[in-house]
Every structure is written in structure tokens, then in C-alpha cells.
Write a protein that holds these residues in place. Structure first.
Motif, PDB file in Angstrom:
ATOM      1  N   THR A  18      -9.794 -30.737 -31.712  1.00  0.00           N
ATOM      2  CA  THR A  18     -10.258 -30.301 -30.776  1.00  0.00           C
ATOM      3  C   THR A  18     -11.362 -29.494 -31.510  1.00  0.00           C
ATOM      4  OG1 THR A  18      -8.576 -29.976 -29.297  1.00  0.00           O
ATOM      5  CG2 THR A  18     -10.663 -28.806 -28.760  1.00  0.00           C
ATOM      6  N   ILE A  19     -12.975 -29.572 -31.049  1.00  0.00           N
ATOM      7  CA  ILE A  19     -14.026 -28.965 -31.827  1.00  0.00           C
ATOM      8  C   ILE A  19     -14.720 -28.291 -30.925  1.00  0.00           C
ATOM      9  CG2 ILE A  19     -16.008 -29.350 -33.398  1.00  0.00           C
ATOM     10  CD1 ILE A  19     -14.560 -32.084 -34.331  1.00  0.00           C
ATOM     11  N   PHE A  20     -15.097 -26.966 -31.376  1.00  0.00           N
ATOM     12  CA  PHE A  20     -15.922 -26.061 -30.820  1.00  0.00           C
ATOM     13  C   PHE A  20     -17.086 -25.786 -31.742  1.00  0.00           C
ATOM     14  CE2 PHE A  20     -11.865 -25.177 -28.734  1.00  0.00           C
ATOM     15  CZ  PHE A  20     -11.895 -25.516 -27.582  1.00  0.00           C
ATOM     16  N   ASN A  21     -18.229 -25.725 -30.808  1.00  0.00           N
ATOM     17  CA  ASN A  21     -19.595 -25.639 -31.287  1.00  0.00           C
ATOM     18  C   ASN A  21     -20.126 -24.096 -31.334  1.00  0.00           C
ATOM     19  OD1 ASN A  21     -20.972 -25.028 -29.018  1.00  0.00           O
ATOM     20  ND2 ASN A  21     -21.427 -27.207 -28.531  1.00  0.00           N
ATOM     21  N   THR A  22     -21.280 -23.911 -31.998  1.00  0.00           N
ATOM     22  CA  THR A  22     -21.717 -22.465 -32.022  1.00  0.00           C
ATOM     23  C   THR A  22     -21.872 -22.055 -30.784  1.00  0.00           C
ATOM     24  OG1 THR A  22     -23.055 -23.290 -33.873  1.00  0.00           O
ATOM     25  CG2 THR A  22     -23.615 -21.073 -32.993  1.00  0.00           C
ATOM     26  N   LEU A  23     -22.351 -22.465 -29.760  1.00  0.00           N
ATOM     27  CA  LEU A  23     -22.477 -22.162 -28.502  1.00  0.00           C
ATOM     28  C   LEU A  23     -20.942 -21.593 -27.730  1.00  0.00           C
ATOM     29  CD1 LEU A  23     -25.308 -24.164 -27.117  1.00  0.00           C
ATOM     30  CD2 LEU A  23     -25.565 -21.859 -28.057  1.00  0.00           C
ATOM     31  N   ALA A  61     -13.140 -21.504 -43.538  1.00  0.00           N
ATOM     32  CA  ALA A  61     -12.147 -20.712 -43.600  1.00  0.00           C
ATOM     33  C   ALA A  61     -10.987 -21.558 -42.990  1.00  0.00           C
ATOM     34  CB  ALA A  61     -12.126 -19.398 -42.747  1.00  0.00           C
ATOM     35  N   ARG A  62      -9.488 -21.310 -43.319  1.00  0.00           N
ATOM     36  CA  ARG A  62      -8.475 -21.959 -42.488  1.00  0.00           C
ATOM     37  C   ARG A  62      -7.334 -20.969 -42.153  1.00  0.00           C
ATOM     38  NH1 ARG A  62      -6.121 -27.313 -42.481  1.00  0.00           N
ATOM     39  NH2 ARG A  62      -8.049 -28.072 -43.236  1.00  0.00           N
ATOM     40  N   LEU A  63      -6.752 -21.042 -41.082  1.00  0.00           N
ATOM     41  CA  LEU A  63      -5.646 -20.446 -40.808  1.00  0.00           C
ATOM     42  C   LEU A  63      -4.437 -21.644 -40.506  1.00  0.00           C
ATOM     43  CD1 LEU A  63      -4.003 -17.845 -39.969  1.00  0.00           C
ATOM     44  CD2 LEU A  63      -5.017 -18.244 -37.334  1.00  0.00           C
ATOM     45  N   ILE A 112     -25.021 -20.489 -37.163  1.00  0.00           N
ATOM     46  CA  ILE A 112     -25.699 -21.609 -36.592  1.00  0.00           C
ATOM     47  C   ILE A 112     -24.878 -22.834 -37.738  1.00  0.00           C
ATOM     48  CG2 ILE A 112     -27.471 -20.553 -35.703  1.00  0.00           C
ATOM     49  CD1 ILE A 112     -29.154 -21.727 -38.129  1.00  0.00           C
ATOM     50  N   HIS A 113     -24.869 -23.962 -36.913  1.00  0.00           N
ATOM     51  CA  HIS A 113     -24.352 -25.076 -37.681  1.00  0.00           C
ATOM     52  C   HIS A 113     -22.949 -25.109 -38.004  1.00  0.00           C
ATOM     53  CE1 HIS A 113     -28.564 -26.519 -36.895  1.00  0.00           C
ATOM     54  NE2 HIS A 113     -29.039 -25.427 -37.577  1.00  0.00           N
ATOM     55  N   THR A 114     -22.244 -24.160 -37.275  1.00  0.00           N
ATOM     56  CA  THR A 114     -20.781 -24.203 -37.823  1.00  0.00           C
ATOM     57  C   THR A 114     -19.930 -24.663 -36.604  1.00  0.00           C
ATOM     58  OG1 THR A 114     -20.414 -21.958 -37.403  1.00  0.00           O
ATOM     59  CG2 THR A 114     -21.080 -22.565 -39.413  1.00  0.00           C
ATOM     60  N   TYR A 115     -18.741 -24.792 -36.813  1.00  0.00           N
ATOM     61  CA  TYR A 115     -17.881 -25.256 -35.843  1.00  0.00           C
ATOM     62  C   TYR A 115     -16.354 -24.879 -36.079  1.00  0.00           C
ATOM     63  CZ  TYR A 115     -21.345 -28.762 -35.228  1.00  0.00           C
ATOM     64  OH  TYR A 115     -22.887 -29.344 -34.962  1.00  0.00           O
ATOM     65  N   LEU A 116     -15.760 -24.590 -34.898  1.00  0.00           N
ATOM     66  CA  LEU A 116     -14.229 -24.576 -35.319  1.00  0.00           C
ATOM     67  C   LEU A 116     -13.606 -25.735 -34.762  1.00  0.00           C
ATOM     68  CD1 LEU A 116     -13.645 -21.230 -33.127  1.00  0.00           C
ATOM     69  CD2 LEU A 116     -13.783 -21.325 -35.580  1.00  0.00           C
ATOM     70  N   ARG A 117     -12.646 -26.200 -35.613  1.00  0.00           N
ATOM     71  CA  ARG A 117     -11.686 -27.185 -35.307  1.00  0.00           C
ATOM     72  C   ARG A 117     -10.364 -26.800 -35.314  1.00  0.00           C
ATOM     73  NH1 ARG A 117     -12.359 -32.866 -36.902  1.00  0.00           N
ATOM     74  NH2 ARG A 117     -14.388 -32.454 -37.542  1.00  0.00           N
ATOM     75  N   PHE A 118      -9.792 -27.228 -34.136  1.00  0.00           N
ATOM     76  CA  PHE A 118      -8.366 -27.160 -33.913  1.00  0.00           C
ATOM     77  C   PHE A 118      -7.879 -28.260 -34.418  1.00  0.00           C
ATOM     78  CE2 PHE A 118      -9.997 -23.605 -31.491  1.00  0.00           C
ATOM     79  CZ  PHE A 118      -9.072 -22.719 -31.560  1.00  0.00           C
ATOM     80  N   ILE A 119      -6.762 -28.504 -35.435  1.00  0.00           N
ATOM     81  CA  ILE A 119      -6.238 -29.860 -35.949  1.00  0.00           C
ATOM     82  C   ILE A 119      -4.826 -29.767 -35.448  1.00  0.00           C
ATOM     83  CG2 ILE A 119      -5.783 -31.237 -38.013  1.00  0.00           C
ATOM     84  CD1 ILE A 119      -8.117 -29.501 -39.252  1.00  0.00           C
ATOM     85  N   GLU A 168      -3.827 -26.341 -36.950  1.00  0.00           N
ATOM     86  CA  GLU A 168      -4.438 -25.616 -37.921  1.00  0.00           C
ATOM     87  C   GLU A 168      -5.886 -25.215 -37.160  1.00  0.00           C
ATOM     88  OE1 GLU A 168      -3.606 -25.560 -41.655  1.00  0.00           O
ATOM     89  OE2 GLU A 168      -1.658 -25.969 -40.659  1.00  0.00           O
ATOM     90  N   LEU A 169      -6.396 -23.931 -37.700  1.00  0.00           N
ATOM     91  CA  LEU A 169      -7.634 -23.549 -37.096  1.00  0.00           C
ATOM     92  C   LEU A 169      -8.333 -23.561 -38.384  1.00  0.00           C
ATOM     93  CD1 LEU A 169      -9.352 -22.512 -35.093  1.00  0.00           C
ATOM     94  CD2 LEU A 169      -8.411 -20.083 -35.536  1.00  0.00           C
ATOM     95  N   VAL A 170      -9.777 -24.443 -38.140  1.00  0.00           N
ATOM     96  CA  VAL A 170     -10.326 -24.421 -39.384  1.00  0.00           C
ATOM     97  C   VAL A 170     -12.142 -24.007 -38.974  1.00  0.00           C
ATOM     98  CG1 VAL A 170     -11.496 -25.871 -41.086  1.00  0.00           C
ATOM     99  CG2 VAL A 170      -9.185 -26.149 -40.582  1.00  0.00           C
TER     100      VAL A 170
END
Length: 102
Positions: free
Chosen positions: A49-54, A16-18, A93-100, A4-6
Motif C-alpha cells: 500500500t503506497i501513500f503519496n506526499t499529500l 527509512a524503514r521500520l 515532496i516526491h516521497t512516498y510511504l510504502r506499507f509492505i 514493513e513501513l518504508v
């Protein structure tokens, strides 16, 4: 179940979620030994796996690069949906991508 991509806020609120019921996302991820990918090669298909704003612009660039490889129409469509989600997340800012992972 696939990966899942969140896109989420720092407090965990989902923006949002894919979903990936057909396990398509893993079909366009690079191999972990591919040093040409500094972010996507670390997506864990079995964990989070989590990716930050940068890191989000790098993730976007790497996803776009995957369009250059031959993909089935279903996988390419899923990749384009992932790109659209990440494009929406870029520059927030202050958001993340999470691959679950599974």
C-alpha cells in the motif's frame, strides 16, 4: 513477518524503514470497515500500500489517533516508531510511504 513501513523517494530509493519481525504494526491498524480512517483502513496486510506526499499528513494524524486505544507496551512502542518515521516523511515532496505486507 509483519508489515514493513518504508519511506522512499519516487525513484524507489529507501530513506527509512521500520521493520516488523514480530507482526506488531497490524495490531494497531483500524479495520477496513472503519470509515473514520480514510487512509490506514486501506493498508493491505498481504500486499503493498503506497501513500503519496499529500496523503502523508492524513496517515500521520490517523496513526496518532491510534495512541488513544489500549495497546500493549510493545505495540505502543512500535506505533510510536511508526509515527516518528512518518513525521520525518511529512513535508517532503516526491516521497512516498510504502506499507509492505506479508
Amino acid at each position: 513477518m509483519g508489515i514493513e513501513l518504508v519511506w522512499q523517494e519516487e525513484n524507489g530509493k529507501e530513506l527509512a524503514r521500520l521493520s516488523d519481525p514480530s507482526s506488531l504494526l497490524g495490531k494497531f491498524l483500524p479495520d477496513e470497515s472503519d470509515f473514520g480512517f480514510v487512509c490506514l483502513r486501506f493498508v493491505d496486510p498481504y500486499g503493498d500500500t503506497i501513500f503519496n506526499t499529500l496523503q502523508i499528513p492524513v496517515v500521520l494524524q490517523e496513526l496518532q489517533a491510534r495512541l488513544a486505544i489500549p495497546l500493549s507496551p510493545l505495540v505502543e512502542e512500535h506505533l510510536r516508531k511508526a509515527i516518528a518515521l512518518v513525521e520525518n516523511a511529512e513535508n517532503h515532496i516526491h516521497t512516498y510511504l510504502r506499507f509492505i505486507g506479508d
